[in-house]
Design a protein around this motif. Structure first.
Motif, PDB file in Angstrom:
ATOM      1  N   UNK A  99      45.806  38.133  33.773  1.00  0.00           N
ATOM      2  CA  UNK A  99      45.495  38.009  35.197  1.00  0.00           C
ATOM      3  C   UNK A  99      44.509  36.876  35.453  1.00  0.00           C
ATOM      4  N   UNK A 100      44.832  35.922  36.331  1.00  0.00           N
ATOM      5  CA  UNK A 100      43.867  34.877  36.674  1.00  0.00           C
ATOM      6  C   UNK A 100      42.659  35.482  37.390  1.00  0.00           C
ATOM      7  N   UNK A 156      47.027  44.062  42.285  1.00  0.00           N
ATOM      8  CA  UNK A 156      45.701  43.493  42.518  1.00  0.00           C
ATOM      9  C   UNK A 156      45.233  43.766  43.939  1.00  0.00           C
ATOM     10  N   UNK A 157      46.170  43.751  44.892  1.00  0.00           N
ATOM     11  CA  UNK A 157      45.802  44.087  46.274  1.00  0.00           C
ATOM     12  C   UNK A 157      45.219  45.488  46.346  1.00  0.00           C
ATOM     13  N   UNK A 158      45.891  46.439  45.676  1.00  0.00           N
ATOM     14  CA  UNK A 158      45.458  47.833  45.717  1.00  0.00           C
ATOM     15  C   UNK A 158      44.102  48.039  45.071  1.00  0.00           C
ATOM     16  N   UNK A 159      43.921  47.481  43.856  1.00  0.00           N
ATOM     17  CA  UNK A 159      42.651  47.689  43.162  1.00  0.00           C
ATOM     18  C   UNK A 159      41.528  46.913  43.849  1.00  0.00           C
ATOM     19  N   UNK A 160      41.847  45.792  44.483  1.00  0.00           N
ATOM     20  CA  UNK A 160      40.835  45.048  45.233  1.00  0.00           C
ATOM     21  C   UNK A 160      40.353  45.837  46.442  1.00  0.00           C
ATOM     22  N   UNK A 161      41.287  46.504  47.100  1.00  0.00           N
ATOM     23  CA  UNK A 161      40.928  47.345  48.256  1.00  0.00           C
ATOM     24  C   UNK A 161      39.990  48.469  47.845  1.00  0.00           C
ATOM     25  N   UNK A 162      40.285  49.091  46.703  1.00  0.00           N
ATOM     26  CA  UNK A 162      39.426  50.170  46.194  1.00  0.00           C
ATOM     27  C   UNK A 162      38.049  49.626  45.831  1.00  0.00           C
ATOM     28  N   UNK A 163      38.028  48.461  45.171  1.00  0.00           N
ATOM     29  CA  UNK A 163      36.762  47.848  44.760  1.00  0.00           C
ATOM     30  C   UNK A 163      35.878  47.567  45.971  1.00  0.00           C
ATOM     31  N   UNK A 175      30.378  35.897  41.725  1.00  0.00           N
ATOM     32  CA  UNK A 175      30.941  35.956  40.381  1.00  0.00           C
ATOM     33  C   UNK A 175      29.912  35.477  39.372  1.00  0.00           C
ATOM     34  N   UNK A 176      29.779  36.219  38.268  1.00  0.00           N
ATOM     35  CA  UNK A 176      28.799  35.911  37.228  1.00  0.00           C
ATOM     36  C   UNK A 176      29.511  36.020  35.881  1.00  0.00           C
ATOM     37  N   UNK A 183      39.607  36.105  44.735  1.00  0.00           N
ATOM     38  CA  UNK A 183      40.076  35.769  46.083  1.00  0.00           C
ATOM     39  C   UNK A 183      40.398  37.037  46.873  1.00  0.00           C
ATOM     40  N   UNK A 184      40.971  38.014  46.200  1.00  0.00           N
ATOM     41  CA  UNK A 184      41.399  39.219  46.884  1.00  0.00           C
ATOM     42  C   UNK A 184      40.240  40.141  47.243  1.00  0.00           C
TER      43      UNK A 184
END
Length: 271
Positions: free
Chosen positions: A229-230, A206-213, A244-245, A236-237
């Motif tokens: 996945x919560x 999640x850290x990695x994909x959040x960084x890309x996002x 959020x929608x 948060x990440x």
């Protein structure tokens, strides 16, 4: 005699021009827009444009979204044949990390089957126009899960697919297994809408994909490949700059003119 010669030259020219036009390479508007200033749209034009150029994006299951274009082209992402709704897609894209992301036996009535992997170790090269949508790919590596070399990375084994339609740049990250470098981001260009896997294990952390996002800075983020996945952990990440929608329907209708002003994670029903 001179008049006849002129007529012949004009006729020959009329035959040559269409051939030359056919050979002109397809151009990515999303790559061009990535380096251009924001487009100004007259206020009086916004409402009409939004109505006539809406794209419908429907979550079907796992990593499969249906994209319906203004001219009626239907695209299915990471298509394996199991996740279906409504009529058959005209175009399907696939990744081969797992059997849930592709099928080697698609319905023969599907006109365009686009693989995210090439043959004989070569990268896939997709650059095609179907109706009002231009489709291209950016190759990525995948992790071997089984057999000899398990755990090693297979170069260019998958693809990020990008769909350019109605002034929108829509990206599907596929079964992404690694961080993206500057070469990848340059090849992707601008993405207004991006579909991202948030399982946190089978693809990447999640850290990695959040960084890309966060780096892509898309107006709309559509999660997929979620499993358990919560959602609050993903939110948060990726940071407080995203709104959020959460929706109660599976379909998002959107246009270039109705993109949210604040980067927004839209969670459709079923994700």
């Amino acid at each position: 005699m001179l008049r006849s010669f002129s007529v012949a030259i004009a006729l020959l020219g009329s035959l040559i021009v269409p051939v030359a036009a056919q050979q002109e390479p397809l151009r990515s508007e999303c790559l061009a827009m990535a380096n251009a200033p924001p487009r100004a749209i007259p206020a009086s034009f916004r409402r009409v444009a939004a109505k006539s150029q809406e794209v419908a994006i429907t979550y079907v299951g796992h990593s499969t979204y249906y994209i319906d274009t203004p001219e009626g082209v239907r695209i299915a992402t990471d298509f394996n044949g199991a996740y279906r709704t409504g009529r058959l897609p005209d175009v399907v894209t696939m990744n081969r990390a797992h059997s849930t992301h592709y099928t080697l036996f698609p319905d023969p009535k599907i006109a365009h089957v686009l693989h995210g992997w090439g043959e004989n170790g070569e990268a896939a090269h997709v650059s095609t126009r179907v109706g009002d949508v231009y489709i291209r790919n950016v190759p990525t590596d995948i992790r071997r899960y089984y057999g000899e070399g398990s755990g090693a990375m297979l170069k260019d084994g998958n693809s990020i697919f990008i769909f350019e339609v109605a002034g929108l740049c829509i990206g599907h990250l596929g079964h992404l297994h690694h961080k993206l470098d500057e070469t990848h981001f340059a090849a992707i260009g601008r993405l207004d809408i991006v579909m991202v896997p948030i399982d946190g294990t089978y693809t990447m952390s999640l850290d990695g994909v959040s960084e890309i996002t966060k780096r892509l800075r898309s107006s709309v983020v559509l999660p997929m490949h979620r499993f358990a996945t919560p959602l609050d952990e993903f939110m948060r990440l990726i940071g407080q700059q995203f709104t959020i929608d959460q929706r109660s329907e599976r379909t998002l209708k959107i246009s270039r003119e109705t993109l949210p002003g604040t980067p927004t994670v839209i969670i459709l029903e079923g994700v």
